[in-house]
Design a protein around this motif. Sequence first.
Motif, PDB file in Angstrom:
ATOM      1  N   THR A  18       0.983  -0.781  -0.088  1.00 52.39           N
ATOM      2  CA  THR A  18       0.439   0.155  -0.444  1.00 52.39           C
ATOM      3  C   THR A  18       0.758   0.991   0.029  1.00 52.39           C
ATOM      4  OG1 THR A  18      -0.299  -0.177   2.804  1.00 52.39           O
ATOM      5  CG2 THR A  18      -1.811  -1.014   1.223  1.00 52.39           C
ATOM      6  N   SER A  19       2.143   1.468  -0.159  1.00 54.01           N
ATOM      7  CA  SER A  19       3.174   2.225   0.387  1.00 54.01           C
ATOM      8  C   SER A  19       4.196   2.230  -1.611  1.00 54.01           C
ATOM      9  CB  SER A  19       3.716   3.189   1.523  1.00 54.01           C
ATOM     10  OG  SER A  19       4.756   1.405   1.933  1.00 54.01           O
ATOM     11  N   ASN A  20       4.803   3.658  -1.222  1.00 54.09           N
ATOM     12  CA  ASN A  20       5.926   3.503  -2.043  1.00 54.09           C
ATOM     13  C   ASN A  20       7.113   3.472  -1.001  1.00 54.09           C
ATOM     14  OD1 ASN A  20       5.729   5.349  -1.121  1.00 54.09           O
ATOM     15  ND2 ASN A  20       5.333   7.085  -3.313  1.00 54.09           N
ATOM     16  N   THR A  21       6.922   3.046  -0.648  1.00 55.37           N
ATOM     17  CA  THR A  21       8.267   2.495  -0.275  1.00 55.37           C
ATOM     18  C   THR A  21       8.585   1.518   0.113  1.00 55.37           C
ATOM     19  OG1 THR A  21       7.158   2.747   2.325  1.00 55.37           O
ATOM     20  CG2 THR A  21       8.155   4.640   1.736  1.00 55.37           C
ATOM     21  N   GLY A  22       7.749   1.036   0.705  1.00 56.81           N
ATOM     22  CA  GLY A  22       8.381  -0.844   0.441  1.00 56.81           C
ATOM     23  C   GLY A  22       8.256  -1.362   2.145  1.00 56.81           C
ATOM     24  N   PHE A  23       8.069  -0.249   2.524  1.00 61.08           N
ATOM     25  CA  PHE A  23       8.822  -0.502   4.468  1.00 61.08           C
ATOM     26  C   PHE A  23       7.316   0.238   5.200  1.00 61.08           C
ATOM     27  CE2 PHE A  23      10.973   2.930   3.738  1.00 61.08           C
ATOM     28  CZ  PHE A  23       9.999   4.208   5.131  1.00 61.08           C
ATOM     29  N   GLU A  24       6.929  -0.347   6.581  1.00 62.50           N
ATOM     30  CA  GLU A  24       5.719   0.442   7.199  1.00 62.50           C
ATOM     31  C   GLU A  24       6.803   0.266   8.556  1.00 62.50           C
ATOM     32  OE1 GLU A  24       1.103  -0.734   9.558  1.00 62.50           O
ATOM     33  OE2 GLU A  24       2.380  -2.434   8.362  1.00 62.50           O
ATOM     34  N   LEU A  25       7.006   1.675   8.660  1.00 65.26           N
ATOM     35  CA  LEU A  25       7.673   1.554  10.362  1.00 65.26           C
ATOM     36  C   LEU A  25       6.486   1.778  11.647  1.00 65.26           C
ATOM     37  CD1 LEU A  25       9.789   2.721  11.846  1.00 65.26           C
ATOM     38  CD2 LEU A  25       9.778   4.978  11.156  1.00 65.26           C
ATOM     39  N   ARG A  26       6.448   1.088  12.468  1.00 65.29           N
ATOM     40  CA  ARG A  26       5.854   0.688  13.659  1.00 65.29           C
ATOM     41  C   ARG A  26       6.235   1.544  14.971  1.00 65.29           C
ATOM     42  NH1 ARG A  26       0.323  -0.213  12.835  1.00 65.29           N
ATOM     43  NH2 ARG A  26       0.214  -1.673  15.222  1.00 65.29           N
ATOM     44  N   TYR A  27       5.402   1.638  15.818  1.00 62.40           N
ATOM     45  CA  TYR A  27       6.313   1.981  16.844  1.00 62.40           C
ATOM     46  C   TYR A  27       5.076   1.796  18.174  1.00 62.40           C
ATOM     47  CZ  TYR A  27       2.773   5.992  17.640  1.00 62.40           C
ATOM     48  OH  TYR A  27       1.651   7.204  17.276  1.00 62.40           O
ATOM     49  N   THR A  28       5.668   2.273  19.379  1.00 57.67           N
ATOM     50  CA  THR A  28       5.005   0.925  20.959  1.00 57.67           C
ATOM     51  C   THR A  28       5.993   2.399  21.668  1.00 57.67           C
ATOM     52  OG1 THR A  28       5.051  -0.965  19.792  1.00 57.67           O
ATOM     53  CG2 THR A  28       4.189  -0.267  21.970  1.00 57.67           C
ATOM     54  N   VAL A  29       4.828   3.492  22.557  1.00 53.86           N
ATOM     55  CA  VAL A  29       5.374   3.276  24.009  1.00 53.86           C
ATOM     56  C   VAL A  29       5.590   3.684  24.600  1.00 53.86           C
ATOM     57  CG1 VAL A  29       5.688   5.695  24.924  1.00 53.86           C
ATOM     58  CG2 VAL A  29       4.866   5.882  22.067  1.00 53.86           C
ATOM     59  N   PHE A  30       5.743   3.121  25.880  1.00 55.23           N
ATOM     60  CA  PHE A  30       5.593   2.215  27.114  1.00 55.23           C
ATOM     61  C   PHE A  30       6.216   3.349  28.002  1.00 55.23           C
ATOM     62  CE2 PHE A  30       7.704  -0.885  23.671  1.00 55.23           C
ATOM     63  CZ  PHE A  30       6.626  -2.261  24.134  1.00 55.23           C
ATOM     64  N   GLU A  31       4.806   3.065  29.022  1.00 60.13           N
ATOM     65  CA  GLU A  31       5.228   4.148  29.896  1.00 60.13           C
ATOM     66  C   GLU A  31       5.974   4.200  31.474  1.00 60.13           C
ATOM     67  OE1 GLU A  31       2.082   5.792  32.827  1.00 60.13           O
ATOM     68  OE2 GLU A  31       2.063   4.446  32.937  1.00 60.13           O
ATOM     69  N   PRO A  32       6.768   4.523  31.971  1.00 60.65           N
ATOM     70  CA  PRO A  32       7.915   4.562  32.887  1.00 60.65           C
ATOM     71  C   PRO A  32       7.022   3.905  34.136  1.00 60.65           C
ATOM     72  CG  PRO A  32       7.256   6.896  32.678  1.00 60.65           C
ATOM     73  CD  PRO A  32       6.919   6.122  31.791  1.00 60.65           C
ATOM     74  N   LYS A  33       8.122   2.859  34.582  1.00 61.72           N
ATOM     75  CA  LYS A  33       7.992   2.238  36.339  1.00 61.72           C
ATOM     76  C   LYS A  33       7.079   0.882  36.070  1.00 61.72           C
ATOM     77  CE  LYS A  33       8.031   6.013  38.866  1.00 61.72           C
ATOM     78  NZ  LYS A  33       7.343   7.003  39.908  1.00 61.72           N
ATOM     79  N   THR A  34       5.952   1.458  34.730  1.00 61.36           N
ATOM     80  CA  THR A  34       4.712  -0.002  34.367  1.00 61.36           C
ATOM     81  C   THR A  34       5.201  -0.902  33.532  1.00 61.36           C
ATOM     82  OG1 THR A  34       3.108   1.776  33.658  1.00 61.36           O
ATOM     83  CG2 THR A  34       3.165   1.163  36.154  1.00 61.36           C
ATOM     84  N   ALA A  35       5.608  -0.073  32.198  1.00 63.76           N
ATOM     85  CA  ALA A  35       6.086  -0.133  31.500  1.00 63.76           C
ATOM     86  C   ALA A  35       4.825  -0.706  30.630  1.00 63.76           C
ATOM     87  CB  ALA A  35       7.022  -1.821  30.894  1.00 63.76           C
ATOM     88  N   LYS A  36       3.942  -0.154  30.535  1.00 59.09           N
ATOM     89  CA  LYS A  36       2.494   0.180  30.543  1.00 59.09           C
ATOM     90  C   LYS A  36       2.621   0.623  28.757  1.00 59.09           C
ATOM     91  CE  LYS A  36      -2.274   2.258  30.714  1.00 59.09           C
ATOM     92  NZ  LYS A  36      -3.280   1.695  31.687  1.00 59.09           N
ATOM     93  N   VAL A  37       1.646  -0.248  28.037  1.00 56.24           N
ATOM     94  CA  VAL A  37       1.780   0.670  26.282  1.00 56.24           C
ATOM     95  C   VAL A  37       0.390   1.388  26.732  1.00 56.24           C
ATOM     96  CG1 VAL A  37       0.775  -0.249  24.078  1.00 56.24           C
ATOM     97  CG2 VAL A  37       1.898  -1.361  25.215  1.00 56.24           C
ATOM     98  N   VAL A  38       1.122   3.309  26.468  1.00 55.89           N
ATOM     99  CA  VAL A  38       0.018   3.964  26.128  1.00 55.89           C
ATOM    100  C   VAL A  38       0.012   4.280  24.640  1.00 55.89           C
ATOM    101  CG1 VAL A  38       1.308   4.687  28.429  1.00 55.89           C
ATOM    102  CG2 VAL A  38       2.377   5.533  26.791  1.00 55.89           C
ATOM    103  N   GLY A  39       0.420   3.943  23.784  1.00 52.78           N
ATOM    104  CA  GLY A  39       0.145   4.512  22.406  1.00 52.78           C
ATOM    105  C   GLY A  39       1.272   3.718  21.492  1.00 52.78           C
ATOM    106  N   THR A  40       0.438   3.137  20.350  1.00 53.08           N
ATOM    107  CA  THR A  40       0.693   2.625  19.779  1.00 53.08           C
ATOM    108  C   THR A  40       1.169   2.520  18.318  1.00 53.08           C
ATOM    109  OG1 THR A  40      -1.009   1.070  19.124  1.00 53.08           O
ATOM    110  CG2 THR A  40       1.191   0.192  20.819  1.00 53.08           C
TER     111      THR A  40
END
Length: 210
Positions: free
Chosen positions: A143-165
């Motif tokens: 679906t992109s003209n780059t040939g790749f997809e850049l995925r990210y995940t944000v981990f919260e301090p102390k708990t490492a809870k996922v606060v964003g993807t």
Amino acid sequence: MRRNLMPVFAASICLLMLAVFAASTSGQSGRKQKKADPQPPVQGVNQPEARTVPEPEVSPDKPKEKGPQRTVMVSTAMPDIGISSYYPDTARRGCIEEFRRAMHTIQISEARDQHRGDAIKVAKESEQTYVVWMEFQVDQMGTSNTGFELRYTVFEPKTAKVVGTGSGYPQQPAGPISLPPIGSGRTDAYADWAGRDVARQVMKRLGWVM
């Protein structure tokens, strides 16, 4: 004879009065004048000589309040097979530069070739560091003209809870910026722009920028 005694009698009276007047004057001149007793101070009124003016208190300067400290670690995983190993480094640098451009006081660290478990461990052991972990994946949908997809995940301090993807998209910056010719140079630019987009998404998700 009575007439002769009258002048003598009158002279005697005058001499007696003069003697009495002289004695009275001499007694008053030798007597010391008594000084007037000092009057007690009026109750409830400060006397001028006893009044003290307190020195003005100089309050120390209050330290300037600092805003909340922003601390982030940007890390990238090893890319999938078929994706250049330079792309993670390019995206990571672009992400860091975008953070610093928008937030001058932010503290940033970085790591490369980091596994997801390592990113979680860093977040748990930190008191205030958010970990932004990025990984390049092959665009299997095409679906992109780059040939790749850049995925990210944000981990919260102390708990490492996922606060964003999410995914970072190569958005061309505003202004007269021309793309390199088709090839590795252009794809590197896409990786840089995708990393910058990740930074913008993370700052907005955490409420650091509007």
